[in-house]
Design an enzyme around this catalytic site. Structure first.
Site, short mmCIF file in Angstrom:
data_model
loop_
_atom_site.label_atom_id
_atom_site.label_comp_id
_atom_site.label_asym_id
_atom_site.label_seq_id
_atom_site.Cartn_x
_atom_site.Cartn_y
_atom_site.Cartn_z
N VAL A 321 -34.59 -4.55 24.30
CA VAL A 321 -33.54 -5.29 23.84
C VAL A 321 -34.32 -6.65 23.64
O VAL A 321 -35.25 -7.09 24.37
CB VAL A 321 -32.33 -5.56 24.68
CG1 VAL A 321 -31.64 -4.37 24.61
CG2 VAL A 321 -32.66 -5.98 26.19
N ASP A 322 -34.05 -7.59 22.58
CA ASP A 322 -34.51 -8.84 22.50
C ASP A 322 -33.73 -9.58 23.32
O ASP A 322 -32.29 -9.22 23.68
CB ASP A 322 -34.22 -9.29 20.97
CG ASP A 322 -34.99 -10.52 20.87
OD1 ASP A 322 -35.74 -10.85 21.36
OD2 ASP A 322 -34.19 -11.46 19.83
N LYS A 323 -33.88 -10.86 23.59
CA LYS A 323 -33.07 -11.78 24.51
C LYS A 323 -32.11 -12.53 23.58
O LYS A 323 -30.97 -12.56 23.73
CB LYS A 323 -33.95 -12.64 25.19
CG LYS A 323 -32.90 -13.75 26.27
CD LYS A 323 -33.91 -14.59 26.85
CE LYS A 323 -34.67 -15.66 25.92
NZ LYS A 323 -33.86 -16.57 25.37
N THR A 326 -28.91 -11.17 21.78
CA THR A 326 -28.30 -9.82 22.18
C THR A 326 -27.96 -10.00 23.49
O THR A 326 -26.76 -9.75 23.63
CB THR A 326 -29.93 -8.64 22.25
OG1 THR A 326 -30.32 -8.78 20.74
CG2 THR A 326 -29.47 -7.21 22.49
N VAL A 523 -33.10 -2.86 19.98
CA VAL A 523 -31.84 -3.56 19.64
C VAL A 523 -32.36 -5.09 19.32
O VAL A 523 -33.04 -5.73 20.21
CB VAL A 523 -30.81 -3.78 20.73
CG1 VAL A 523 -29.51 -4.41 20.36
CG2 VAL A 523 -30.33 -2.15 21.17
#
Length: 649
Positions: A321-323, A326, A523
């Site tokens: 996941v990107d921060k 997200t 994501v």
């Protein structure tokens, strides 16, 4: 005439006519042995036999036509097996078997159509919510027109209880819209000036004036319908294999029946093998599950690109996941301004940063500009030149000065002297979970500004929910500094943290996870994360309702801006694949038991066809279980844990 045509073309017309003829033949057989005529070739021909043949002809004509058409394109299918068996039964005088086999096959086909249509109910419901009419303002008056006749830019009126006919932006009024048809969220969403609305949503209160930005086929609802149609028809890898298997299996059954017939001299046995060997349940076992699974996902606001991606999603064991946007809300705000330049103050540092960021598309630029505007600083006009430096910041020429806004690596690249104080400020701010940016004017460090992005309310539940869905590891891939990433990661409970990554570094991180044998879902926002999203086994776009590109290109598009839709999507994919496997087992076990029953005695053509059609219906009904909504509750909160990054840059 039209009523007669409709009756004859109804899916139940042929089964009813054929069944009536069979019942009449059986009654005649019970009450009379009336003989129509007698010949040396056929012997006594009774009226009941004629009715049985007529029943077989009524039910079997369409089957035979389908078989001939399939042969025309070099396909040997189930229809051919049934046709050979029925014709052979008539030739050897087994009229009851011929009638029973064809009638049962016709009944089964009608039932299949009826139940299969239910697996596509989600698509039908999406089509049903498409609005037919719109109320638009023309020449100062409210005019009702067809929804497709609305012109982009027109003002559309949405009253309480009405469907929104277009995609658009609220320009006046307030109201609450039920967006379940788009996002799968059941709670109405409050709308006010500036908010986006989508076609097919329903007003639950209020009065809205909407400027149309998307009409007809250019609406989010239309794109969803198109995507679901394509996805439900797309084949999974297992289905492709089963199609190839069936292409050899069906001719194999014909050859097997021929061999048994020649070896035993028992024509009835050979014809019975043809009937019980029909791979109907096997052929339909996978596509019916895919259609039901993708349809259920669409109703929940999850668009899955097709059967192949559904299968792959079920294998996902690592989620990256990107921060920003997200795990966090994606709307950072300015928190700190540290003045370092001689003769400068807060207004100078923030002002130069704002002048530079007016030419930037970076998500953090908005926070700087909003803060500068709130403090009344003058940053009007665009820079003379703007040069983004990937992963480092931005270089701008404005008001006759060169301005750098970015991280220490940017200052190092441009050899800015005396950057130690800035580096210490960056480290202190990052340790507090904030994103620092150094501002340098000319060859002098002016100061450091910092922004912070609020962590989503349910982000702390995401890791546990993904683990519960079968994911082994959740990894953060972010371009932010290590200290910021660790602060957010420890709060959320991320398993691994990869910080300070350029877009190509994220791609490399995903590739390394794949090389280690993991199936990776990524994501991200689709911009800086585009290379990693393309490399991942599954690319996931969140909050895709407002993005036409995401709806069309993402392997999984989560229409709502809701993190918990991700474990829900993976859980549904696993349920669907398990359902496919169950259907395959049902189909194979049925054929195996029938073959054993024929060889051991006791299974006739009629019984074989009855069991075969029953297995087809069992497979369909089993797949329909996927249509039931299943909610994945968020796990109870737990203490955050500190994790060390695995990859360093």
């Amino acid at each position: 005439m039209s009523n007669l045509h409709n009756a004859l073309t109804n899916r139940w017309a042929i089964p009813v006519i054929s069944g009536t003829l069979i019942i009449a033949a059986l009654l005649l057989g019970w009450f009379t042995e009336f003989t129509l005529f007698s010949t040396a070739l056929t012997g006594d021909v009774r009226l009941g036999d004629v009715l049985m043949v007529a029943a077989a002809a009524v039910a079997g004509t369409r089957i035979l036509i389908s078989a001939i058409r399939a042969l025309g394109v070099k396909v040997i299918g189930i229809d051919l097996l049934v046709s050979i068996a029925a014709i052979g039964a008539i030739i050897i005088g087994e009229y009851w078997e011929a009638a029973a086999v064809t009638a049962l096959f016709a009944i089964g086909h009608a039932l299949e159509q009826a139940t299969l249509s239910k697996t596509r109910s989600a698509l039908a419901e999406l089509v049903a919510v498409a609005p037919d009419v719109a109320l638009v303002m023309r020449d100062g008056a409210q005019v009702e027109v067809a929804a497709g006749a609305v012109v982009t830019g027109e003002t559309v009126i949405v009253k309480n209880g009405a469907k929104v006919p277009v995609d658009g932006e609220v320009i006046d009024g307030t109201g609450a819209l039920d967006e379940a048809s788009i996002t799968g969220e059941s709670i109405p969403v409050e709308k006010m000036i500036g908010d986006r609305v989508f076609a097919g949503t329903v007003s639950r209160g209020g009065f809205l004036q909407v400027r149309a930005t998307g009409v007809g086929a250019d609406t989010t609802l239309a794109r969803i319908i198109h995507r679901v149609e394509e996805a439900q028809d797309a084949k999974a890898k297992t289905q492709v294999f089963m199609d190839r298997f069936s292409a050899w299996y069906t001719p194999g059954i014909i050859l097997l029946a021929l061999v048994f017939g020649l070896a035993t001299g028992d024509v009835v046995l050979a014809l019975t093998l043809l009937v019980i060997g029909c791979p109907g349940a096997l052929v339909i076992s996978i596509p019916v599950s895919i259609v039901a699974g993708i349809g259920r996902a669409a109703k929940d606001g999850i668009l899955i690109k097709g059967g192949e991606f559904l299968e792959t999603s079920a294998k996902v064991d690592v989620v990256a996941v990107d921060k920003t946007g997200t795990l966090t809300r994606g709307r950072p705000e300015l928190t700190d301004v540290v003045v370092l330049g001689a003769g400068m103050d807060r207004a100078d540092v923030l002002g130069w940063a704002a002048r530079a960021e007016t030419g930037s598309e970076h998500p953090l630029a908005g926070a700087v500009l909003r803060a500068a505007a709130a403090e009344g600083l003058d940053f009007t006009g665009l820079p003379d030149e703007t040069q983004p430096v990937a992963g480092k910041g931005i270089v701008v020429h404005t008001h006759g000065r060169r301005v750098l806004v970015g991280n220490p690596a940017l200052l190092e690249q441009f050899a800015i002297p005396n950057a130690d104080a800035a580096a210490r400020a960056v480290e202190d701010l990052a340790a507090q979970g904030r994103t620092p940016m150094i501002v340098a004017v000319g060859d002098e460090v002016a100061g450091v500004i910092a922004v912070a992005d609020e962590v989503r309310d349910n982000a702390s539940h995401l890791v546990d929910a993904l683990h519960a869905a079968g994911v082994k590891k959740v990894v953060m891939l972010t371009g932010d500094t290590r200290l910021v990433a660790e602060a957010i990661g420890s709060q959320v409970g991320i398993d691994e943290i990869h910080a300070s990554l350029l877009p190509e570094d994220k791609l490399d991180a995903v590739a390394r996870l794949q090389a280690a044998g993991h199936t990776v879902a990524m994501v991200g926002d689709g911009v800086n994360d585009a290379p990693a999203l393309a490399t991942a086994d599954i690319g996931v776009a969140m909050g895709a309702a407002g993005s036409a590109v995401a709806v069309e290109t993402a392997d999984i598009a989560l229409m709502a801006d809701n993190l918990m839709k991700l474990p829900e999507a993976i859980g549904l994919a696993k349920r669907t694949v398990n359902n496919m496997r169950q259907n395959i087992v049902i189909a194979l076990v049925t054929v195996g038991l029938l073959v054993a029953g024929v060889l051991l005695g006791g299974v006739t053509m009629a019984i074989g066809m009855l069991v075969h059609e029953a297995s087809v219906l069992i497979v369909i009904v089993n797949a329909m279980r996927l249509l039931r909504p299943v909610r994945y509750p968020a796990p109870a909160p737990r203490p955050a844990r500190v994790t060390e990054p695995v990859l360093t840059r």
